[in-house]
Design a protein around this motif. Structure first.
Motif, PDB file in Angstrom:
ATOM      1  N   ASP A 106       0.907  -1.504   0.004  1.00 38.57           N
ATOM      2  CA  ASP A 106       0.043   0.303   0.076  1.00 38.57           C
ATOM      3  C   ASP A 106       0.800   0.950  -0.138  1.00 38.57           C
ATOM      4  O   ASP A 106       1.849   0.764  -0.213  1.00 38.57           O
ATOM      5  N   GLN A 149      -8.600  -4.688  -5.399  1.00 38.84           N
ATOM      6  CA  GLN A 149      -9.752  -3.481  -5.031  1.00 38.84           C
ATOM      7  C   GLN A 149     -10.214  -4.645  -3.422  1.00 38.84           C
ATOM      8  O   GLN A 149     -10.494  -3.552  -2.265  1.00 38.84           O
ATOM      9  N   ARG A 150     -10.236  -5.115  -3.181  1.00 35.91           N
ATOM     10  CA  ARG A 150     -10.490  -5.658  -2.086  1.00 35.91           C
ATOM     11  C   ARG A 150      -9.344  -5.552  -0.651  1.00 35.91           C
ATOM     12  O   ARG A 150      -9.744  -4.974   0.056  1.00 35.91           O
ATOM     13  N   ALA A 151      -8.477  -4.933  -0.906  1.00 38.49           N
ATOM     14  CA  ALA A 151      -6.965  -5.528  -0.653  1.00 38.49           C
ATOM     15  C   ALA A 151      -6.927  -3.741  -0.388  1.00 38.49           C
ATOM     16  O   ALA A 151      -5.775  -3.006   0.774  1.00 38.49           O
ATOM     17  N   GLY A 152      -7.817  -2.439  -0.740  1.00 35.92           N
ATOM     18  CA  GLY A 152      -7.490  -0.922  -1.295  1.00 35.92           C
ATOM     19  C   GLY A 152      -6.328  -0.854  -1.712  1.00 35.92           C
ATOM     20  O   GLY A 152      -5.855   0.497  -1.526  1.00 35.92           O
ATOM     21  N   ALA A 169      -1.092  -7.602   0.397  1.00 33.64           N
ATOM     22  CA  ALA A 169      -2.033  -8.859  -0.166  1.00 33.64           C
ATOM     23  C   ALA A 169      -1.279  -9.555  -1.060  1.00 33.64           C
ATOM     24  O   ALA A 169      -0.089  -8.858  -1.122  1.00 33.64           O
ATOM     25  N   ARG A 208     -10.988   1.184  -4.165  1.00 30.49           N
ATOM     26  CA  ARG A 208     -11.932  -0.481  -4.064  1.00 30.49           C
ATOM     27  C   ARG A 208     -13.489   0.192  -4.501  1.00 30.49           C
ATOM     28  O   ARG A 208     -14.006  -1.575  -5.547  1.00 30.49           O
ATOM     29  N   GLU A 209     -13.641   0.166  -5.824  1.00 26.27           N
ATOM     30  CA  GLU A 209     -15.432   0.719  -6.556  1.00 26.27           C
ATOM     31  C   GLU A 209     -14.939   1.061  -7.738  1.00 26.27           C
ATOM     32  O   GLU A 209     -16.135   1.417  -8.574  1.00 26.27           O
ATOM     33  N   ARG A 213      -9.353  -8.094  -8.263  1.00 29.81           N
ATOM     34  CA  ARG A 213     -10.645  -8.134  -7.718  1.00 29.81           C
ATOM     35  C   ARG A 213     -10.329  -8.266  -6.073  1.00 29.81           C
ATOM     36  O   ARG A 213     -10.337  -7.182  -5.685  1.00 29.81           O
ATOM     37  N   GLU A 214      -8.746  -8.758  -6.878  1.00 28.26           N
ATOM     38  CA  GLU A 214      -7.942  -8.990  -5.350  1.00 28.26           C
ATOM     39  C   GLU A 214      -7.422  -7.096  -4.390  1.00 28.26           C
ATOM     40  O   GLU A 214      -7.074  -7.152  -3.809  1.00 28.26           O
ATOM     41  N   GLU A 260      -9.998 -10.786 -12.330  1.00 27.05           N
ATOM     42  CA  GLU A 260      -9.567 -11.515 -11.158  1.00 27.05           C
ATOM     43  C   GLU A 260      -8.102 -10.716 -10.613  1.00 27.05           C
ATOM     44  O   GLU A 260      -8.344 -10.728  -8.312  1.00 27.05           O
TER      45      GLU A 260
END
Lengths: 402, 524
Positions: free
Chosen positions: A234, A342-345, A241, A375-376, A339-340, A336
């Motif tokens: 980050d 975005q999940r971790a930001g 992640a 994330r979105e 998605r990963e 994929e």
């Protein structure tokens, strides 16, 4: 005798004196007084705080031990526990600078960092504390080259250094060559710096892992170092992640780092493999009422390497089908990865930079809480795969008229 | 009575001569007076004085001849340098048989290169120069006849500047032969030889050769003036002249080029340079010269221009290799290890692992051993050269490495440096490069690249300040002369480089324009 005027004499004396004084005269070091650092691994100590740094030092004298002579020519000695050309040295301290001093105290020769070939952080360092203070040191230390690849060890980093990779003289050399292989991700130090300090993109690094291989025969090496997936950081330099090897493909596509890979295409008739020849990715941001929208365009040229599906490659319509399915495959991988992330930001793809480029006004408002918005953020993916050639034959295994 | 009188007269003359000689011996008379003394027609006096000059000279020979008209004549020469058969046939026989002495003089003069002498000094000097001099009673002059027979060798191949294509002949020690070698290449009245003599004792013949209308007149004048200025006992080789006439004699670089190839000398003449030919010297000095001649070989002009250009660039690289390779190696391995590729660094570290000396000392040891070998190979009797090279190869090449006195990479570097030095076509400039690499190694060993660049700058500044008879030493590179660049690093074909060197300012264009050959429009 040569007669010099007083002025000339003065000029000469000045030249000689300044050149002697200005140069730090006797700071020469012979090559055999150097301990050449080939790789460095950073771990968190099992108890206490600070860092534990392990370096791999070249042992030039051992290079031609064993009678064979010549560099790396010890083919018979490969299965021994320690690679012959290198030794390890460990020290613990609160900072890299402290550890460096300690390491130097233990080495009988001056540590030379200019030939460092790989820096490995353990995943624990990245998880517990930030890697940024370490990077700060590395960016100041003049001996370290900015092209050194950065890796993250899945497990303890010193275990990676203790491994005995085949073919190469040491782990540092092995890791450098491995990251040069094109299917893998290669993140040099300068790129890691750049991603860490620039807004709109977050750094990534390849994950490296020690695999204990059961000895099948005497020639199998007991432990093996592999590149396996990627680590996402980050903005504060902490691990966010880890991606599996499979998903890392999508990351590489989105970062435009992919140059060589094999894509397996699932046609209704069966599977076939395509080899990537050439690829490019373009990221764009579009302004919509709901905020920016990312559009990623993939393009690739592929060759067919394997036709297990037994489709007729003499039929031009087949290629459109293959292209379509391959494009879907690439998009699926990228989705994929997105998605990963975005999940971790985190934004390892540089979506923020794309918005900054294409829509600077919105970026100004979005920048402050970009990790949350990331994330979105909606992403549209399009891919165009051009299937070019079929290898040196078209329908070799296909009976005519089948 | 008559006889008595004549005898008395003779006695009188003799005593006068004896007194003269005694006075000279006792130092009462200035020898310079003798040099200027005109021949008086007194045969015996002249003979006595000449004999005195050639006292303790075993090969000094005199012959008395009675002429047909009854007068006596004396012939004096140095027996080793005169062809006595020719002398007998062309001088003695005519003297005996000839009638009138005046007519004889005239006839001899037509048949033989002769010279009429009027002073004692001339007589003495011409005898030393290998001529036969004779004088006749009551004649106030003497005649020098050139019947010299100095030993000389024939024209051989130029051994030190060999070419595959191109003329093979080389200059010899004989000045006349050398002049003829030049003359046969330039058959023009514009080819001039200014005759000079240098050396109080050796009286060495020097010729300043140039082509009128190409060479700058002021340049020729300057060279002649500088050679005239020389006061020395003897000149054994043009090298002595070279050091007396150069602009910067203290420089490590020579500002003239020597060549044993007549074609190179003539090539220089056609470019507006001046050649200095010295008797007893099998080489010609060609001035003014530039530094870049170090990479220019005679063969460049005889082989394909393309290959010749490539070779010149290669030699340019050799020049820097010969000068800088060991110094660069020392600087990189002791100061700038980070510049080496990692694998190479490991190899070098491995090779140096057991070497006890710093790289600089190691370099100097190997360089010195190489220089010892090189010198020994020249001095050693020919039968032993093979022994020397075997010892050299074994001791330096292999034993030193095995005993860890030196590392193998260092031996490679030094060997490459030596070979690169041999590849430079001009020996005298290559010598400067050979010497200069030692201080550069020391500088590199103390200061690294900083010292290396410092040393190079000193060399560059020095070379840029040099002049060879007024021509800048680094021309045409500095100052840059575009029109001469075609024959500087590369060599353009003849039709494409119409300009002479910058020293030929008066007549810079050497050929007609537009001579590039082309296929005819219509097939012949």
């Amino acid at each position: 005798m040569i007669t010099l005027s007083r002025r000339r004499r003065l000029v000469w004396a000045t030249v000689v004196a300044t050149s002697l004084v200005a140069s730090g005269c006797w700071d020469r070091v012979e090559v055999n007084d150097l301990a050449i650092v080939l790789a460095a691994a950073v771990d968190v100590p099992e108890e206490g705080s600070g860092y534990e740094i392990t370096v791999e030092l070249a042992q030039p004298a051992a290079l031609n031990a064993g009678g064979g002579g010549g560099l790396g020519g010890s083919s018979g000695g490969m299965s021994t526990t320690q690679s012959p050309g290198a030794i390890l040295l460990t020290a613990r301290g609160a900072s890299w600078g402290q550890v460096l001093a300690l390491l130097q105290e233990r080495a009988s020769r001056r540590l030379e960092w200019s030939h460092l070939r790989a820096i490995v952080f353990s995943v624990e360092v990245a998880r517990r504390t930030s890697v940024l203070p370490l990077l700060d040191f590395l960016s100041r230390f003049r001996q370290i080259h900015p092209h050194v690849p950065v890796l993250v060890a899945d497990g303890r980093a010193e275990d990676v250094l203790a491994a005995t990779p085949p073919l190469e003289t040491g782990v540092g050399d092995f890791l450098r060559r491995l990251t040069r292989q094109r299917p893998f991700m290669r993140v040099p130090l300068y790129e890691f710096f750049r991603d860490a300090y620039e807004p709109g993109i977050d750094p990534v690094a390849p994950l490296v892992k020690v695999v204990q291989a059961a000895p099948v025969a005497s020639r199998t090496i007991p432990s093996d170092v592999r590149l396996d997936g990627a680590a996402l950081f980050d903005q504060r330099g902490r691990l966010a992640a880890t991606l599996s090897d499979h998903v890392t493909r999508g990351l590489l596509w989105l970062r435009d780092m992919i140059t060589q890979s094999t894509v397996t295409v699932r046609l209704p008739q069966g599977e076939m493999d395509l080899e990537l020849l050439n690829a490019a990715t373009r990221l764009h941001a579009e302004r919509t009422p709901g905020g920016p929208r990312i559009r990623a365009e993939f393009w690739a040229e592929d060759d067919i390497v394997d036709n297990r599906a037994s489709v007729d490659l003499k039929d031009p319509t087949t290629y459109a089908q293959i292209s379509r399915v391959a494009a879907e495959e690439v998009i699926a991988r990228a989705e994929e990865a997105i998605r990963e992330a975005q999940r971790a930001g985190v934004d390892p793809f540089g979506f923020g930079q794309a918005i900054h480029r294409d829509d600077p006004e919105d970026w100004r408002t979005w920048q402050a809480d970009w990790p949350a918005r990331m994330r979105e953020v909606p992403v549209d993916l399009t891919a165009r795969i051009d299937v070019r050639r079929t290898g040196i034959t078209a329908n070799a295994t296909l009976r005519e008229g089948r | 009575m008559q006889l008595q009188l004549a005898a008395h007269d003779l006695l009188d003359k003799l005593t006068a001569v004896v007194d003269l000689v005694a006075a000279l011996r006792a130092g009462l008379l200035d020898p310079r007076w003798l040099r200027r003394k005109p021949l008086g027609g007194n045969l015996d006096e002249t003979l006595a004085l000449v004999s005195m000059a050639y006292e303790n000279t075993d090969d000094f020979t005199t012959r008395s001849v009675s002429c047909r008209d009854g007068r006596r004549a004396v012939l004096a020469f140095l027996s080793g340098t005169v062809n006595e058969k020719v002398l007998d046939r062309s001088v003695i026989q005519p003297l005996k048989s000839g009638g009138d002495v005046q007519a004889l003089f005239a006839r001899l003069h037509r048949a033989q290169p002769t010279e009429t002498l009027l002073t004692m000094g001339d007589v003495v000097e011409r005898i030393a120069a290998g001529k036969a001099v004779f004088w006749v009673e009551d004649e106030p002059r003497a005649l020098a006849v050139k019947v010299a027979r100095f030993s000389k060798r024939s024209v051989n191949r130029a051994g030190n500047e060999r070419v595959i294509r191109g003329p093979k002949d080389g200059f010899t020690e004989d000045l006349d032969t050398n002049i003829s070698l030049v003359r046969r290449r330039i058959r023009s009245p514009h080819l001039k030889f200014v005759a000079l003599k240098v050396g109080d004792f050796s009286r060495t013949e020097v010729r300043v050769a140039y082509i009128e209308g190409i060479a700058r007149a002021s340049l020729v004048e300057e060279i002649v003036r500088r050679i005239r200025r020389i006061r020395i006992d003897g000149v054994l080789d043009s090298a002595q002249i070279e050091e007396f006439v150069e602009d910067n004699p203290w420089s490590i670089f020579r500002q003239s080029v020597w060549t044993e190839r007549p074609d190179t000398a003539v090539g220089g003449l056609l470019e507006g340079r001046v050649a200095i030919l010295v008797d007893n010297t099998p080489t010609a000095l060609v001035v003014p010269s530039t530094f870049w001649q170090i990479i220019q070989s005679a063969e460049d002009y005889y082989e394909s221009w393309f290959a010749a250009s490539a070779l010149r660039y290669l030699r340019f690289f050799f020049l820097f290799a010969a000068l800088l390779l060991p110094a660069t190696y020392v600087a990189v391995t002791t100061f700038h290890q980070s510049m080496l590729p990692p694998t190479l660094l490991l190899t070098l570290a491995n090779a140096r692992e057991r070497v006890p000396f710093p790289a600089m000392i190691e370099a100097l040891i190997i360089e010195l051993s190489f220089e010892i070998l090189r010198e020994a190979a020249i001095r050693v009797p020919q039968y032993l050269t093979q022994a020397v090279s075997i010892v050299g190869a074994l001791v330096i090449g292999s034993a030193a490495i095995q005993a860890s006195i030196a590392s193998a990479p260092m031996v490679i570097v030094v060997a490459m440096t030596g070979i690169a030095n041999f590849a430079l076509p001009h020996f005298n400039q290559a010598l400067a490069v050979r010497v200069l690499r030692f201080p550069l190694v020391v500088l590199a060993g103390i200061l690294g690249f900083y010292g290396l660049i410092l040393g190079l700058l000193v060399i560059l500044v020095h070379a840029a300040g040099l002049r060879s008879f007024g021509t800048p030493f680094l021309q045409p590179a500095a100052p840059l002369r575009w029109r001469n660049v075609g024959d500087f690093m590369g060599r353009l074909p003849w039709f494409a480089q119409p300009y002479r060197t910058p020293s030929a300012e008066t007549n810079p264009v050497r050929e007609a324009p537009g001579q590039q050959p082309q296929p005819p429009r219509v097939a012949p």
